[in-house]
Scaffold this motif. Structure first.
Motif, short mmCIF file in Angstrom:
data_model
loop_
_atom_site.label_atom_id
_atom_site.label_comp_id
_atom_site.label_asym_id
_atom_site.label_seq_id
_atom_site.Cartn_x
_atom_site.Cartn_y
_atom_site.Cartn_z
N GLU A 1 0.84 -1.20 0.00
CA GLU A 1 0.00 0.00 0.00
C GLU A 1 0.88 1.26 0.00
O GLU A 1 0.65 2.19 -0.76
CB GLU A 1 -0.95 0.02 1.20
N ARG A 2 1.93 1.23 0.84
CA ARG A 2 2.85 2.39 0.87
C ARG A 2 3.45 2.65 -0.51
O ARG A 2 3.62 3.78 -0.93
CB ARG A 2 4.01 2.12 1.84
N ALA A 3 3.75 1.55 -1.22
CA ALA A 3 4.43 1.68 -2.51
C ALA A 3 3.46 2.01 -3.65
O ALA A 3 3.89 2.28 -4.77
CB ALA A 3 5.16 0.38 -2.83
N GLY A 4 2.16 1.95 -3.38
CA GLY A 4 1.20 2.30 -4.43
C GLY A 4 0.75 1.12 -5.29
O GLY A 4 0.11 1.30 -6.32
N LEU A 5 1.09 -0.10 -4.85
CA LEU A 5 0.66 -1.28 -5.63
C LEU A 5 -0.82 -1.59 -5.40
O LEU A 5 -1.49 -2.09 -6.29
CB LEU A 5 1.53 -2.49 -5.24
N VAL A 6 -1.29 -1.31 -4.18
CA VAL A 6 -2.70 -1.59 -3.87
C VAL A 6 -3.40 -0.29 -3.47
O VAL A 6 -2.76 0.63 -2.95
CB VAL A 6 -2.86 -2.67 -2.75
N SER A 7 -4.71 -0.24 -3.71
CA SER A 7 -5.42 1.01 -3.42
C SER A 7 -5.78 1.09 -1.94
O SER A 7 -5.85 2.18 -1.39
CB SER A 7 -6.67 1.13 -4.29
N ARG A 8 -6.06 -0.04 -1.31
CA ARG A 8 -6.35 -0.03 0.13
C ARG A 8 -6.23 -1.43 0.72
O ARG A 8 -6.26 -2.42 -0.03
CB ARG A 8 -7.74 0.54 0.43
N ILE A 9 -6.13 -1.46 2.05
CA ILE A 9 -6.03 -2.73 2.78
C ILE A 9 -7.25 -2.87 3.68
O ILE A 9 -7.64 -1.90 4.33
CB ILE A 9 -4.78 -2.76 3.69
#
Ligand code: CAA
Length: 258
Positions: free
Chosen positions: A172-180
């Motif tokens: 998430e920090r790296a921008g791979l996922v939109s949310r957790i």
């Protein structure tokens, strides 16, 4: 509706749900599964009653990669002649939005399949990685390209060269996922998200997806111009009239997907 063996295909309202279903192999992507996912997603893309697609796996694994046992004995001549994995490219021509809901392992081809979707919602147990190098190969379904665009060169190099996994927080920090979201809530949150998307004007949602994707293929000036032209063309839809009238009249819009 087509019969499938390695996936489940379901419809909830205007959302088509494709669930990878090879639990004994942690949803490893063999050729049958590839054919079935592509066929199911294309079937949903062509279905007038569907506005968004949700792609998911199991709690333990979204997918643990391409099927190593199926791949291992192949020769160069075979993989080259059949253009192994090229069928996955068909997912990037799908016009309706695709949301990936990822829990557990999304490794190798699993990570690449998630990145072929429009965005990824991850559970707090998700693990992403491109471990191909540990098998003596490199990513083959776009990982070296899409991961680099998603997280930048430093992390993409780190992942592709060491084969290490990223947990959900790092992703998430790296921008791979939109949310957790917590694992137990993943499916409901992802379905609610896809349902929200499917409630919007379908032609306009397709335009929004196309405009965002254009940013990866063109210069900023051309991309901004493309966006403005497409923005102008939303005024040709009944849904633009309805959406703006509903705002002015302080009511919810009723989009007709036209
Ligand atoms: N291909 C084929 N079978 C796989 C698989 C894969 N990618 N991943 C897991 N499986 C199978 C295992 O062989 C095992 O089957 P058996 O019970 O018949 O032995 C079953 O799924 C359960 O797996 P594990 O016992 O290994 O489960 P675990 O919980 O101990 O470990 C794991 C989980 C860390 C994900 C481990 O399974 C693993 O490392 N898998 C491979 C990950 C990988 O290297 N993926 C990249 C594949 S290459 C690729 O994807 C190329 C590309 O870019 C297109």
């Amino acid at each position: 509706m087509t019969d499938f063996e390695t996936i489940l295909l379901d419809r909830k309202g205007r959302v088509g749900i494709v669930t990878l279903n090879r639990p004994k192999a942690l949803n490893a992507l063999n050729s049958q599964l590839m054919r079935e996912v592509v066929a199911a997603v294309e079937e949903l893309d062509a279905d007038d009653e569907i506005g968004a697609i949700l792609l998911t796996g199991s709690e333990k694994a979204f997918a643990a990669g391409a099927d190593i046992k199926e791949m291992a004995p192949k020769t160069f001549a075979e993989v080259y002649a059949e253009d192994l994995f090229s069928q996955w490219d068909r997912l990037s021509s799908v016009r309706k939005p695709i949301v990936a809901a990822v829990s557990g392992y999304a490794l190798g081809g699993g990570c690449e399949l998630a990145m072929l979707c429009d965005f990824i919602i991850a559970s707090d147990t998700a693990k992403f990685g491109q471990p191909e190098i540990k098998l003596g190969v490199i990513p083959g379904i776009g990982g070296s390209q899409r991961l680099t665009r998603a997280v930048g060169k430093a992390k993409a190099m780190d992942m592709c060269l060491t084969g290490r996994n990223m947990d959900a927080e790092e992703a998430e920090r790296a921008g791979l996922v939109s949310r957790i979201v917590p694992a137990a809530e993943l499916f409901d949150v992802a379905l609610e998200t896809a349902t929200t998307i499917a409630s919007m004007s379908l032609p306009v949602a397709i335009m929004a997806k196309e405009a965002v994707n254009r940013s990866f293929e063109t210069t900023l000036a051309e991309g901004v111009k493309f966006e403005r032209r497409v923005f102008h063309s939303t005024f040709a839809t009944a849904d633009q009239k309805e959406g703006m009238a509903a705002f002015v009249e302080k009511r919810a819009p009723e989009f007709k997907h036209a």
